[in-house]
Structures are given as C-alpha cells and as structure tokens.
Design a protein around this motif. Structure first.
Motif, PDB file in Angstrom:
ATOM      1  N   TYR A  46     -33.338   6.321   3.228  1.00 13.93           N
ATOM      2  CA  TYR A  46     -31.969   6.512   2.750  1.00 13.93           C
ATOM      3  C   TYR A  46     -30.985   6.222   3.876  1.00 13.93           C
ATOM      4  O   TYR A  46     -31.324   6.340   5.050  1.00 13.93           O
ATOM      5  CB  TYR A  46     -31.749   7.958   2.277  1.00 13.93           C
ATOM      6  N   ASP A  47     -29.754   5.900   3.485  1.00 13.61           N
ATOM      7  CA  ASP A  47     -28.678   5.721   4.455  1.00 13.61           C
ATOM      8  C   ASP A  47     -27.688   6.880   4.423  1.00 13.61           C
ATOM      9  O   ASP A  47     -26.875   7.025   5.323  1.00 13.61           O
ATOM     10  CB  ASP A  47     -27.921   4.415   4.191  1.00 13.61           C
ATOM     11  N   ARG A  80     -26.788   6.712  10.270  1.00  9.80           N
ATOM     12  CA  ARG A  80     -26.893   7.188   8.896  1.00  9.80           C
ATOM     13  C   ARG A  80     -25.749   8.170   8.648  1.00  9.80           C
ATOM     14  O   ARG A  80     -25.298   8.866   9.558  1.00  9.80           O
ATOM     15  CB  ARG A  80     -28.234   7.884   8.673  1.00  9.80           C
ATOM     16  N   ALA A 113     -26.230  10.248  13.975  1.00  5.65           N
ATOM     17  CA  ALA A 113     -25.666  10.265  12.626  1.00  5.65           C
ATOM     18  C   ALA A 113     -24.141  10.230  12.667  1.00  5.65           C
ATOM     19  O   ALA A 113     -23.507  10.633  13.646  1.00  5.65           O
ATOM     20  CB  ALA A 113     -26.125  11.517  11.880  1.00  5.65           C
TER      21      ALA A 113
END
Length: 181
Positions: A46-47, A80, A113
């Motif tokens: 997932y991003d 992310r 992140a």
C-alpha cells in the motif's frame, strides 16, 4: 489505489473505530487489518496507511503494535502516506493521554513516512501527552471511549473529511470515496 487501516485492539474499541473509518471512507477503498494478524510485508502493498492504537497504562503501545514497531524500518514506510488515530482515557490516565499514538507517529516519521491528519486539542482535558505535534495539535485523531464516547462518531466523520481533503492536496485520488457529512 487503496488504503490499509491497521489497528491493534484488546478491548474492541480501536477495532470499532477502524470499522467506522472504513465505513466513512468506503469499503471499496479501505482494507482493514488487525496488526496481530499481519507481518511487515504489508507495507510494500500500500501507499496510504491509517494506523490505530490504544494507549495502555502509563503510555505504552498496545502489545501487538509494540511487536510491529520493532519490525518497521526506513524501507517499509519511506514516502508512504500515514495517518494515525489513538484511543486513551484523558481523566484517569491524563498524564499519558494517547501517548501510544505519538510513539507510533514518531516511528512512522523516522521511517520516512509523510504524516497527515493532525487533530486539534480543543475539547480535551488532559495533563500531558506524548502525542502533541504542536502545542494545540495531536499527531492524529485522539479519541476517548471512556470519558467522551458520544463524540467519537462526529470526530471520526470530521477527520475523514479532513483526510480526504489532505489526500487530494497530495495528489492522491480514490475512485470511490464517500461523501462524509
């Protein structure tokens, strides 16, 4: 593109909020995971992530998140998008209110992140918190199912709208996103 909502929950409260978030954003774009049942390979799939964590005792992470945090590194979350929500008890544990959310947010940031979803401290009454990103803001959505459960649904709804706008500002568009009032 989909969002992974990853939560840890011993009492069921954090899990219930995760389902509220999934319902608000849309089941078509949100996959739910109990952190207990996954491994760190999830981060390559997932991003966009939303992490949910309750605070235990004197500011501790929920035990399943504690194990996962040890496995997180700069390659798993680099660039992310991450939002966090945390549960705590501002009256009985006011010196540690939603501390675990701060621990998780700082770990995500240390892993590269991009953190979104900061939340104002207005309406809360606590002594201190390791979840303050600024004087008047938490790293993410703070919830108190012990003292203010009647405010949870409204706070989640407002936060979902806020996140949706932040995603658009970052150039992230989802094909199916519910309009949350």
């Amino acid at each position: 593109m989909k969002i992974a909502v990853i939560y840890g929950s011993d009492t069921g409260n954090t899990e219930r909020v995760a389902y509220l978030i999934q319902s608000g954003l849309g089941q078509d774009i949100v996959d739910l995971y109990d952190v207990y049942a996954i491994d760190s390979t999830i981060f390559s799939q997932y991003d966009v992530f939303i992490f949910g964590v309750p605070t235990w005792y004197d500011g501790q992470l929920q035990s399943d998140w504690e194990l996962m945090v040890k496995k997180m590194n700069t390659t798993c979350l680099n660039q992310r998008i991450v939002a966090v929500f945390g549960l705590g008890d501002q009256e009985n544990w006011g010196r540690y209110f939603v501390d675990a959310m701060g621990t998780l947010a700082r770990k995500a940031l240390a892993c590269g992140a991009i953190l979104v979803g900061k939340w104002p401290t207005f309406g809360y009454h606590f002594e201190q918190s390791q979840s303050l990103i600024e004087e008047n803001y938490f790293y993410g959505l703070a919830l108190d199912e012990d003292q203010q459960p009647e405010l949870t649904a409204e706070r989640v709804s407002i936060w979902i709208n806020q996140l949706s706008a932040e995603f658009v500002n970052l150039g992230i568009h989802f094909s199916v996103i519910k309009n949350v009032a």
